[in-house]
Design a protein around this motif. Structure first.
Motif, mmCIF file in Angstrom:
data_model
loop_
_atom_site.group_PDB
_atom_site.id
_atom_site.type_symbol
_atom_site.label_atom_id
_atom_site.label_comp_id
_atom_site.label_asym_id
_atom_site.label_seq_id
_atom_site.Cartn_x
_atom_site.Cartn_y
_atom_site.Cartn_z
ATOM 1 N N PRO A 63 32.243 -54.079 -18.965
ATOM 2 C CA PRO A 63 33.595 -54.019 -18.369
ATOM 3 C C PRO A 63 34.332 -55.343 -18.558
ATOM 4 O O PRO A 63 33.714 -56.406 -18.678
ATOM 5 C CB PRO A 63 33.318 -53.743 -16.887
ATOM 6 N N LEU A 64 35.658 -55.283 -18.600
ATOM 7 C CA LEU A 64 36.481 -56.464 -18.856
ATOM 8 C C LEU A 64 36.905 -57.130 -17.547
ATOM 9 O O LEU A 64 37.104 -56.462 -16.523
ATOM 10 C CB LEU A 64 37.721 -56.080 -19.661
ATOM 11 N N GLY A 65 37.030 -58.455 -17.626
ATOM 12 C CA GLY A 65 37.569 -59.210 -16.513
ATOM 13 C C GLY A 65 36.599 -59.464 -15.380
ATOM 14 O O GLY A 65 37.002 -59.904 -14.311
ATOM 15 N N VAL A 66 35.291 -59.190 -15.588
ATOM 16 C CA VAL A 66 34.308 -59.407 -14.517
ATOM 17 C C VAL A 66 33.612 -60.751 -14.726
ATOM 18 O O VAL A 66 33.537 -61.286 -15.844
ATOM 19 C CB VAL A 66 33.269 -58.268 -14.465
ATOM 20 N N ASP A 67 33.097 -61.280 -13.635
ATOM 21 C CA ASP A 67 32.379 -62.561 -13.665
ATOM 22 C C ASP A 67 31.203 -62.453 -14.637
ATOM 23 O O ASP A 67 30.448 -61.473 -14.625
ATOM 24 C CB ASP A 67 31.898 -62.901 -12.260
ATOM 25 N N ILE A 68 31.031 -63.454 -15.474
ATOM 26 C CA ILE A 68 29.986 -63.420 -16.500
ATOM 27 C C ILE A 68 28.590 -63.509 -15.901
ATOM 28 O O ILE A 68 27.609 -63.043 -16.501
ATOM 29 C CB ILE A 68 30.207 -64.556 -17.534
ATOM 30 N N LYS A 69 28.446 -64.088 -14.718
ATOM 31 C CA LYS A 69 27.101 -64.332 -14.174
ATOM 32 C C LYS A 69 26.324 -63.048 -13.903
ATOM 33 O O LYS A 69 25.185 -62.918 -14.367
ATOM 34 C CB LYS A 69 27.205 -65.215 -12.922
ATOM 35 N N PRO A 70 26.859 -62.057 -13.209
ATOM 36 C CA PRO A 70 26.081 -60.815 -13.048
ATOM 37 C C PRO A 70 25.894 -60.066 -14.359
ATOM 38 O O PRO A 70 24.901 -59.361 -14.537
ATOM 39 C CB PRO A 70 26.897 -60.002 -12.043
ATOM 40 N N VAL A 71 26.837 -60.198 -15.279
ATOM 41 C CA VAL A 71 26.711 -59.504 -16.569
ATOM 42 C C VAL A 71 25.490 -60.015 -17.337
ATOM 43 O O VAL A 71 24.742 -59.236 -17.936
ATOM 44 C CB VAL A 71 27.991 -59.691 -17.412
ATOM 45 N N LEU A 72 25.285 -61.330 -17.322
ATOM 46 C CA LEU A 72 24.170 -61.935 -18.063
ATOM 47 C C LEU A 72 22.962 -62.251 -17.177
ATOM 48 O O LEU A 72 22.030 -62.919 -17.616
ATOM 49 C CB LEU A 72 24.636 -63.223 -18.754
ATOM 50 N N GLY A 73 22.968 -61.766 -15.939
ATOM 51 C CA GLY A 73 21.848 -62.031 -15.051
ATOM 52 C C GLY A 73 21.770 -63.480 -14.599
ATOM 53 O O GLY A 73 20.692 -63.956 -14.218
ATOM 54 N N LEU A 74 22.907 -64.157 -14.607
ATOM 55 C CA LEU A 74 22.934 -65.565 -14.211
ATOM 56 C C LEU A 74 23.226 -65.748 -12.725
ATOM 57 O O LEU A 74 23.366 -66.885 -12.257
ATOM 58 C CB LEU A 74 23.978 -66.325 -15.040
ATOM 59 N N ASP A 75 23.292 -64.637 -11.992
ATOM 60 C CA ASP A 75 23.489 -64.712 -10.547
ATOM 61 C C ASP A 75 22.144 -64.622 -9.827
ATOM 62 O O ASP A 75 22.008 -64.019 -8.775
ATOM 63 C CB ASP A 75 24.406 -63.588 -10.073
ATOM 64 N N ASP A 76 21.122 -65.221 -10.428
ATOM 65 C CA ASP A 76 19.752 -65.134 -9.918
ATOM 66 C C ASP A 76 19.177 -66.541 -9.769
ATOM 67 O O ASP A 76 19.710 -67.509 -10.330
ATOM 68 C CB ASP A 76 18.890 -64.306 -10.877
ATOM 69 N N VAL A 77 18.081 -66.630 -9.016
ATOM 70 C CA VAL A 77 17.355 -67.896 -8.839
ATOM 71 C C VAL A 77 15.927 -67.670 -9.309
ATOM 72 O O VAL A 77 15.312 -66.644 -8.991
ATOM 73 C CB VAL A 77 17.362 -68.342 -7.363
ATOM 74 N N VAL A 78 15.414 -68.600 -10.082
ATOM 75 C CA VAL A 78 14.060 -68.474 -10.631
ATOM 76 C C VAL A 78 13.157 -69.516 -9.998
ATOM 77 O O VAL A 78 13.483 -70.706 -9.960
ATOM 78 C CB VAL A 78 14.066 -68.638 -12.166
ATOM 79 N N LEU A 79 12.003 -69.056 -9.507
ATOM 80 C CA LEU A 79 10.964 -69.954 -9.005
ATOM 81 C C LEU A 79 9.939 -70.170 -10.109
ATOM 82 O O LEU A 79 9.481 -69.201 -10.730
ATOM 83 C CB LEU A 79 10.272 -69.358 -7.776
ATOM 84 N N GLU A 80 9.602 -71.420 -10.364
ATOM 85 C CA GLU A 80 8.591 -71.737 -11.374
ATOM 86 C C GLU A 80 7.331 -72.217 -10.666
ATOM 87 O O GLU A 80 7.356 -73.196 -9.918
ATOM 88 C CB GLU A 80 9.096 -72.807 -12.329
ATOM 89 N N PHE A 81 6.229 -71.503 -10.894
ATOM 90 C CA PHE A 81 4.977 -71.779 -10.198
ATOM 91 C C PHE A 81 4.014 -72.556 -11.104
ATOM 92 O O PHE A 81 3.944 -72.309 -12.309
ATOM 93 C CB PHE A 81 4.310 -70.464 -9.767
ATOM 94 N N GLU A 82 3.278 -73.474 -10.505
ATOM 95 C CA GLU A 82 2.202 -74.200 -11.191
ATOM 96 C C GLU A 82 0.902 -73.767 -10.524
ATOM 97 O O GLU A 82 0.370 -74.442 -9.641
ATOM 98 C CB GLU A 82 2.415 -75.711 -11.065
ATOM 99 N N LEU A 83 0.389 -72.622 -10.940
ATOM 100 C CA LEU A 83 -0.735 -71.988 -10.252
ATOM 101 C C LEU A 83 -2.075 -72.527 -10.728
ATOM 102 O O LEU A 83 -2.233 -72.895 -11.891
ATOM 103 C CB LEU A 83 -0.682 -70.472 -10.479
ATOM 104 N N THR A 84 -3.035 -72.557 -9.814
ATOM 105 C CA THR A 84 -4.392 -72.940 -10.193
ATOM 106 C C THR A 84 -5.083 -71.755 -10.852
ATOM 107 O O THR A 84 -4.721 -70.599 -10.616
ATOM 108 C CB THR A 84 -5.187 -73.394 -8.958
ATOM 109 N N ALA A 85 -6.090 -72.045 -11.663
ATOM 110 C CA ALA A 85 -6.722 -71.001 -12.475
ATOM 111 C C ALA A 85 -7.392 -69.927 -11.636
ATOM 112 O O ALA A 85 -7.524 -68.784 -12.083
ATOM 113 C CB ALA A 85 -7.740 -71.640 -13.426
ATOM 114 N N ASN A 86 -7.813 -70.259 -10.402
ATOM 115 C CA ASN A 86 -8.525 -69.270 -9.595
ATOM 116 C C ASN A 86 -7.603 -68.191 -9.041
ATOM 117 O O ASN A 86 -8.068 -67.125 -8.653
ATOM 118 C CB ASN A 86 -9.258 -69.965 -8.441
ATOM 119 N N ARG A 87 -6.304 -68.443 -9.003
ATOM 120 C CA ARG A 87 -5.377 -67.450 -8.451
ATOM 121 C C ARG A 87 -4.783 -66.592 -9.567
ATOM 122 O O ARG A 87 -3.569 -66.539 -9.782
ATOM 123 C CB ARG A 87 -4.285 -68.130 -7.637
#
Length: 810
Positions: free
Chosen positions: A147-171
């Motif tokens: 659709p035209l004229g809409v915010d680019i962030k929801p269109v490209l999935g940029l309205d999200d927050v990403v958590l980056e985990f540093e997990l230990t091998a046992n989990r």
């Protein structure tokens, strides 16, 4: 592991801000290393359609685009070559802000006004690896139905927050969105939403009649399952799936590949799709690769395999490297009509070694290295089939082909609340423990008044196996901050060295005093090193313990001797032109009672020394003599003297790595104190050493038993000694040690010392004979001896030697 907040909320409802949630997870042992706001610093960027393009009148490389943003039409000058009339693109309007700090203003470019900017993936801070190839160089091109004229962030999935985990091998369970959702549900008081897997299975033929599976070695692959999907329609994935994959760092390829990646990230179970029509006889065989076997992988690289690797093969050839990457020959393409979808569990250490050897690290191999939930395999297949079925991308054939020869039963652990509290130093109530474990989806049997029996969920089987693990689960959910700090209690003891440490220090001081340097080598070795040392097949040194997670493929075993490491050190020093060396190592070797291990191995503390090269440092006033056997023997004698060990015997000996005829053993009674000798030429050649090396080995525990660190002292003799020299000719088969022992036995109590001072063969000595000259010292502590007494003892000795050893006085 990366997971988006939106994706996590598909499985559990929570209201916590990302920072608060990250703090809770980290404190519960699921460390969050970073938080990324995907659309951060993007403002006033919308979608727009190019409705006209004209060349710039004053610049060959610029073009004037007319755009419809849904509310207005804009003129924007661009230098991008990949845009065409009808394309929908991201448009940064006047006043927009971009992640790189740029603010968009009206501007004049070569005489033409521009009211905004067309955006590329880089300008929107999107990793180029995550965008389609046609959008990597130039403006980001959006789907035609955007659709035209809409915010680019929801269109490209940029309205999200990403958590980056540093997990230990046992989990391993947390290397999935579902596993993380379970943890979040426990910490936020929510509940996990489970996927409904009601497959229609509209196919007419059962999967079992269309394909088959063979596992040649159950130890390498305990379970392998597959589904058959027909009437495949390869195409793009839904936008929601693309966005979740991109947030996790994976690029969308097509619906078939995307679903396998999606389920891997969602459930932690890697899987692979084969073109069913290209698999010979529709049969998958799990086997070891043949030495030198070649396979072209999906990245179009031909790789040579070893017999240590696991492959998936059909009746003709290998078609995939198990747990690492599939083969190009059976790749799913746009022309694929039917798919054979497989999921499996493989030997973790084999996958890790294969991945390292081939230099192929993937999301799948990382999960197999940590271990997957073997019970979850068919559920993952069902989930993937359901997703494709709902997309209208396939017809699912009824049934699952499942080879599961050794079913894994859930593990059960019994404990009491008092045991947990004693272990943790807490006063957590039994009911709170029960609530915590139930929230973690452990099944509990609390019928006993005191004991609690838990059944460990299959996805935690590799991590929770005993009461201490249950304690950890309770502590981390109860909150480490809620456990009060207490001082440890116990009796204060004065620290001191053990007797063995004292012996070791004494030996090190002695060797340092005669010019030796200490080395420390790895406690690991390789089977080839045992072969180089010429160790017999039935020797205990061949029973080396295999390391489950070796630091490198060069060291898969625990060492059973020190000599291999010492000779490898010599080789490295020679390669660096260090040609005069005296070294030693004191370290433990690991000798199992039997293999496989049923009890802890014996860890013996040994000493191994080696020397070669010049005896003295080169100087104008020193000779050029090189060390020999007697230098090694002298070093050992210095050690024995320093430890107060006396009355030992030196005799000929044998050693698998030493030169026959140039090896000696030092014994005292039944105990072997040391072995000394020249290294066997074949052993030297195997280690690529081109000169003579002399070595000695001692058992530190035997030395400790025989050592007398506090010496016994005698008064100086009051009466003079009398000496007699005895030069004998006797057959060269007779040992000097035996002769010395015979002299001591027959000379009587007046003999205080006997010493061999000359050995001679050559002129005036018949062939097959040798001359041994001994010095006999006689002494009495009560009186001065007479010549008659000494001569009588000397004659008695001579007569015995003539009779016993065929000796003649020279």
């Amino acid at each position: 592991m990366r997971a988006s907040i939106k994706w996590l909320k598909e499985y559990v409802d929570f209201q916590e801000e990302p920072e608060v949630l990250a703090e809770k997870l980290t404190r519960a042992g699921i460390p969050v290393e970073g938080i990324t706001y995907l659309g951060e610093n993007i403002e006033n960027v919308v979608t727009g359609k190019i409705v006209g393009i004209e060349p710039h009148p004053n610049a060959d490389k610029l073009r004037i685009c007319k755009l419809n943003t849904g509310k207005e039409e804009l003129i924007i000058v661009t230098g991008a070559a990949n845009v065409r009339e009808g394309h929908i693109v991201p448009v940064a309007l006047v006043g927009a802000k971009l992640p790189n700090g740029m603010k968009i203003k009206e501007s004049k470019l070569r005489g033409e006004m521009s009211y905004g900017m067309l955006c590329s993936a880089a300008e929107l801070n999107i990793d180029s690896k995550l965008v389609p190839p046609e959008c990597r160089n130039g403006i980001y091109l959006l789907p035609t139905d955007t659709p035209l004229g809409v915010d680019i962030k929801p269109v490209l999935g940029l309205d999200d927050v990403v958590l980056e985990f540093e997990l230990t091998a046992n989990r391993a369970d947390c290397f999935s969105v579902l596993g993380l959702a379970r943890e979040i549900a426990v910490l936020t008081g929510g509940s996990v939403k489970k996927n409904m897997l009601n497959l229609r299975e509209a196919g007419t033929e059962k999967a079992g009649s269309l394909a088959s599976i063979v596992i040649e070695d159950q130890a390498l692959c305990p379970r392998f399952a597959a589904r058959v999907l027909k009437n495949i329609k390869v195409g793009p994935s839904p936008d929601w799936m693309k966005r979740y994959l991109e947030a996790a760092g994976m690029r969308s390829i097509n619906n078939i590949v995307d679903v396998t990646n999606f389920v891997m990230l969602e459930m932690g179970q890697p899987m692979h799709a084969y073109d069913y029509n290209l698999v010979s006889k529709h049969k998958l065989i799990v086997r070891k690769a043949r030495q030198g076997e070649r396979l072209t992988t999906l990245d179009d690289v031909k790789r040579e395999l070893t017999d240590e690797m696991i492959v998936i093969a059909d009746e003709v050839q290998a078609i995939g490297i198990a747990g690492v990457m599939g083969g190009l020959a059976t790749e799913v393409t746009d022309s694929t009509q039917n798919v054979l979808l497989e999921a499996a569990s493989f030997h973790s250490a084999r996958i890790r070694r294969t991945s390292r050897a081939l230099g192929l690290r993937s999301e799948a191999s990382g999960r197999f290295e940590r271990g997957v939930d073997i019970v979850n395999i068919t559920k993952a297949l069902d989930r993937a089939a359901k997703l494709l079925e709902d997309m209208g991308a396939c017809t699912v054939c009824p049934g699952v082909i499942d080879e599961y020869p050794g079913m894994v039963l859930p593990q059960q652990i019994t404990f009491t609340a008092a045991e947990i509290n004693a272990y943790l130093g807490t006063e957590i109530s039994k009911q709170e423990m029960i609530n915590i474990l139930r929230s973690l989806e452990f099944e509990l049997d609390t019928t006993d008044a005191e004991k609690i029996m838990v059944t460990v969920p299959t996805w935690r089987a590799g991590d929770v196996s005993r009461m201490a693990d249950i304690s950890e689960e309770i502590a981390r959910i109860h909150g480490y901050d809620n456990i009060s700090s207490t001082m440890p209690q116990g009796n204060t003891l004065r620290g001191r060295q053990s007797y063995m440490q004292t012996i070791t220090d004494k030996v090190k001081d002695t060797l340092a005093g005669v010019g030796f340097d200490e080395i420390i080598s790895y406690s690991f070795t390789h089977p080839a090193t045992l072969d180089k040392l010429n160790i017999p097949a039935d020797s205990k040194e061949r029973s080396a313990i295999e390391v489950l997670n070796p630091i490198t493929d060069d060291f898969p075993l625990l060492r059973t001797n020190l000599l291999g490491g010492v000779l490898e050190t010599i080789n490295r020093n020679l390669s660096r032109k260090n040609e005069d060396l005296k070294i030693y190592e004191i370290g433990r070797v690991y000798l199992p009672e039997s293999l496989p291990l049923k009890e802890l191995p014996e860890e013996r503390l040994l000493l191994c020394g080696a020397l070669f090269g010049r005896r003295q440092e080169m100087s104008w006033n020193t000779g050029r003599e090189t060390v020999d056997f007697y230098d090694a023997k002298g070093a050992v004698e210095n050690i024995l003297e320093g430890l107060g060990v006396s009355d030992y015997q030196v005799a000929r000996g044998e050693h698998h790595a030493m030169h026959p005829g140039k090896t000696a053993v030092i014994t005292k009674g039944e105990a072997v104190l040391a072995t000394i000798g020249e290294v066997h030429p074949k052993v030297l050649s195997a280690f690529d050493i081109n000169r003579k090396v002399y070595v000695f080995e001692l058992d530190m525990e035997v030395l400790a038993k025989e050592a007398q660190l506090i010496g016994t002292y005698q008064a100086l003799p009051k009466f003079p000694a009398m000496t007699r020299d005895l030069a004998l000719i006797l057959p060269d088969t007779k040992d000097a040690l035996a002769v010395m022992q015979a002299i001591k036995s027959k000379a009587g109590a007046l003999l205080s010392e006997v010493r061999l001072f000359d050995v001679y063969t050559g002129g005036q000595i018949p062939e097959g004979f040798k001359s041994l000259a001994f010095s006999l010292v006689f002494r009495s502590h009560e009186r001065t001896l007479t010549d008659e007494e000494v001569d009588a003892a000397n004659k008695k000795v001579l007569a015995h030697l003539e009779k016993t050893f065929e000796a003649k006085l020279r």
